[in-house]
Design a protein around this motif. Structure first.
Motif, short mmCIF file in Angstrom:
data_model
loop_
_atom_site.label_atom_id
_atom_site.label_comp_id
_atom_site.label_asym_id
_atom_site.label_seq_id
_atom_site.Cartn_x
_atom_site.Cartn_y
_atom_site.Cartn_z
N ILE A 177 -7.36 3.71 -11.21
CA ILE A 177 -6.13 3.16 -10.29
C ILE A 177 -5.66 4.36 -9.85
O ILE A 177 -5.12 5.13 -10.13
CB ILE A 177 -5.18 2.32 -10.79
N LEU A 178 -5.59 5.02 -7.66
CA LEU A 178 -5.47 6.39 -7.63
C LEU A 178 -4.05 5.10 -6.59
O LEU A 178 -4.12 4.44 -5.81
CB LEU A 178 -6.55 6.56 -6.53
N THR A 179 -3.17 5.56 -6.67
CA THR A 179 -1.54 4.98 -5.80
C THR A 179 -1.04 5.67 -4.52
O THR A 179 0.25 6.12 -5.04
CB THR A 179 -0.28 4.65 -6.65
N PRO A 180 -1.74 6.74 -3.63
CA PRO A 180 -1.23 7.26 -2.66
C PRO A 180 -0.43 6.25 -1.37
O PRO A 180 -0.61 4.89 -1.40
CB PRO A 180 -3.29 7.36 -1.99
N ASN A 181 0.37 7.16 -1.01
CA ASN A 181 0.94 6.44 0.37
C ASN A 181 0.65 6.52 1.50
O ASN A 181 -1.01 7.09 1.65
CB ASN A 181 2.35 7.06 0.45
N VAL A 215 -4.20 1.92 -4.52
CA VAL A 215 -3.97 0.76 -4.32
C VAL A 215 -2.60 1.63 -3.03
O VAL A 215 -1.70 2.68 -4.02
CB VAL A 215 -2.53 0.59 -5.73
N VAL A 216 -2.43 1.60 -2.09
CA VAL A 216 -1.74 2.00 -1.09
C VAL A 216 -0.58 1.27 -0.75
O VAL A 216 -0.15 0.60 -1.08
CB VAL A 216 -2.45 2.18 0.59
N THR A 217 0.82 2.67 -0.93
CA THR A 217 1.58 1.71 -1.15
C THR A 217 2.78 2.13 0.77
O THR A 217 2.07 3.20 1.44
CB THR A 217 2.91 2.76 -1.69
N GLY A 219 5.62 1.25 2.02
CA GLY A 219 7.15 1.42 1.62
C GLY A 219 7.21 -0.37 2.15
O GLY A 219 7.20 -1.61 1.16
N GLU A 220 8.22 -0.86 3.07
CA GLU A 220 8.78 -1.45 3.34
C GLU A 220 7.74 -2.80 3.57
O GLU A 220 7.94 -4.32 3.84
CB GLU A 220 9.66 -1.87 4.27
N LYS A 221 6.49 -2.37 4.03
CA LYS A 221 4.94 -3.49 4.33
C LYS A 221 4.66 -3.75 3.50
O LYS A 221 3.13 -4.26 2.96
CB LYS A 221 4.05 -2.85 5.01
N GLY A 222 5.13 -3.01 2.25
CA GLY A 222 4.44 -3.59 0.90
C GLY A 222 3.12 -3.04 0.42
O GLY A 222 3.50 -1.20 -0.26
N SER A 223 2.09 -3.10 -0.17
CA SER A 223 1.19 -2.22 -0.38
C SER A 223 -0.22 -2.89 -0.06
O SER A 223 -0.53 -4.05 -0.09
CB SER A 223 0.96 -1.93 -1.76
N TYR A 224 -1.43 -2.11 -0.34
CA TYR A 224 -2.46 -2.91 -0.11
C TYR A 224 -3.59 -2.35 -1.06
O TYR A 224 -3.59 -0.76 -1.07
CB TYR A 224 -3.77 -2.10 1.99
N TYR A 225 -4.45 -3.00 -1.20
CA TYR A 225 -5.07 -2.71 -2.14
C TYR A 225 -6.80 -2.94 -2.23
O TYR A 225 -7.11 -3.82 -1.92
CB TYR A 225 -4.57 -3.57 -4.15
N MET A 226 -7.56 -2.19 -3.73
CA MET A 226 -9.16 -2.71 -2.88
C MET A 226 -9.73 -2.54 -4.45
O MET A 226 -9.51 -1.21 -5.31
CB MET A 226 -9.43 -2.21 -1.87
N ASN A 227 -10.53 -2.88 -4.84
CA ASN A 227 -11.67 -2.64 -5.69
C ASN A 227 -12.76 -2.61 -5.46
O ASN A 227 -12.71 -3.28 -4.60
CB ASN A 227 -11.34 -3.03 -7.79
N SER A 228 -13.75 -2.76 -6.61
CA SER A 228 -15.36 -3.27 -6.64
C SER A 228 -14.98 -4.95 -5.73
O SER A 228 -16.21 -5.36 -5.43
CB SER A 228 -15.60 -2.90 -7.34
N ASN A 229 -14.11 -6.07 -5.92
CA ASN A 229 -14.66 -7.07 -6.19
C ASN A 229 -13.52 -8.02 -5.37
O ASN A 229 -13.65 -9.37 -4.61
CB ASN A 229 -13.97 -7.60 -7.61
#
Length: 297
Positions: A177-181, A215-217, A219-229
């Protein structure tokens, strides 16, 4: 839950200011405090407070600050057998504006003296882990060495690619899991992140390079995530922000704990968001986390 953190420790010198200082401007700070920090230490302390068994691999300075940092880790339940004393303790000079936003100047000190040999000496600790947590406040070759050991044993690897810098495809291919902003995501992919279509394109590129999930952080907007599914937004809880220092580190530490509890990726993100949401209501990067957030060791 056995979590190993390879990373940085710092002393945070925090100055409260009306706004982040501009070039050529002199501001009076209304308050000054000293906290324990460093992205690696923040993640380790968070995970330990949430109930994980945490090993820390890294350096503190051979100075008074270094002894204080090591003692703090131990008091928070983090194991420090693989912590060495060398040079000067890393420092972060942090401005915290009335809005809660911050600006940070880093002096790496002992953090840049962590070596591949040090990682090799702690190989057994990494191999015995369920999760390896990494960041980029120590030399990249050291991060790569730790990831190589973990990957060979099938240890789950979470990399927070901060501070923003380029990462080799070889390292990316080992990351669970990579967690960049947003800024870090743009640095890694060369793509804009202005909307969901941009985020999908950027995350897809990283997954094509072998990253298990992104998983892209935001800030106050929350986060966006993606995997193969699956992919999608996870909204952040509305809170009264006091200090955003360490919010991303708390998120990563809690994400590791959530995953080892058997939560799905989305459920783990929700849990991590809740923990990070609490941290930003407190001053400092390692505030005491209420027992209600904790899981059993």
């Amino acid at each position: 839950m056995n979590i190993t953190v390879v990373g940085s420790t710092n002393i945070d010198l925090v100055y409260t200011v009306p706004h982040i200082v501009k070039a050529g401007e002199t501001l009076h700070s209304t308050e000054h405090e000293l906290f324990f920090g460093g992205k690696g230490a923040n993640q380790a302390v968070t995970a330990s407070q949430l109930g994980a068994n945490v090993e820390f691999i890294g350096n503190v300075g051979a100075d008074d600050f270094g002894e204080q940092v090591k003692q703090n880790l131990q008091e928070k339940g983090v194991k420090t057998e693989a912590v060495q004393k060398i040079g000067l303790t890393g420092q972060a000079i942090i401005q915290v504006a009335d809005s809660g936003e911050n600006s940070i100047v880093l002096f790496p000190g002992a953090n840049f003296l962590v070596t591949r040999e040090q990682i090799s000496a702690a190989k057994d600790k990494i191999e015995a882990s369920d999760v390896l947590l990494l960041q980029l406040e120590i030399p990249i070759p050291v991060v790569e060495a730790a990831a190589e050991i973990a990957a060979q044993k099938g240890v789950h690897i979470i990399l927070n690619p901060a501070p923003a810098q380029q990462i080799s495809d070889s390292l990316l291919g080992k990351i669970s899991i990579l967690t960049p902003n947003e800024t870090e995501l743009e640095m890694l992919t060369g793509l804009k992140t202005n909307n969901e279509e941009d985020l999908i394109q950027a995350c897809s590129l990283l997954i094509q390079k072998g990253v298990g999930a992104v998983v892209v952080t935001l800030g106050e907007k929350g986060s966006y995530y993606m995997n193969s599914n699956e992919h999608g937004y996870v909204q952040a809880n509305k809170v009264e922000v006091k200090d955003t220092t360490g919010a991303g580190d708390a998120f990563n530490g809690a994400l590791a704990v959530g995953l080892r509890q058997g939560k799905s990726l989305r459920e783990s993100i929700l849990y991590a968001s809740k923990v990070a949401g609490f941290v930003v209501t407190q001053m400092g990067a390692q505030p005491p986390i209420p027992h209600s957030f904790r899981v059993n060791k």
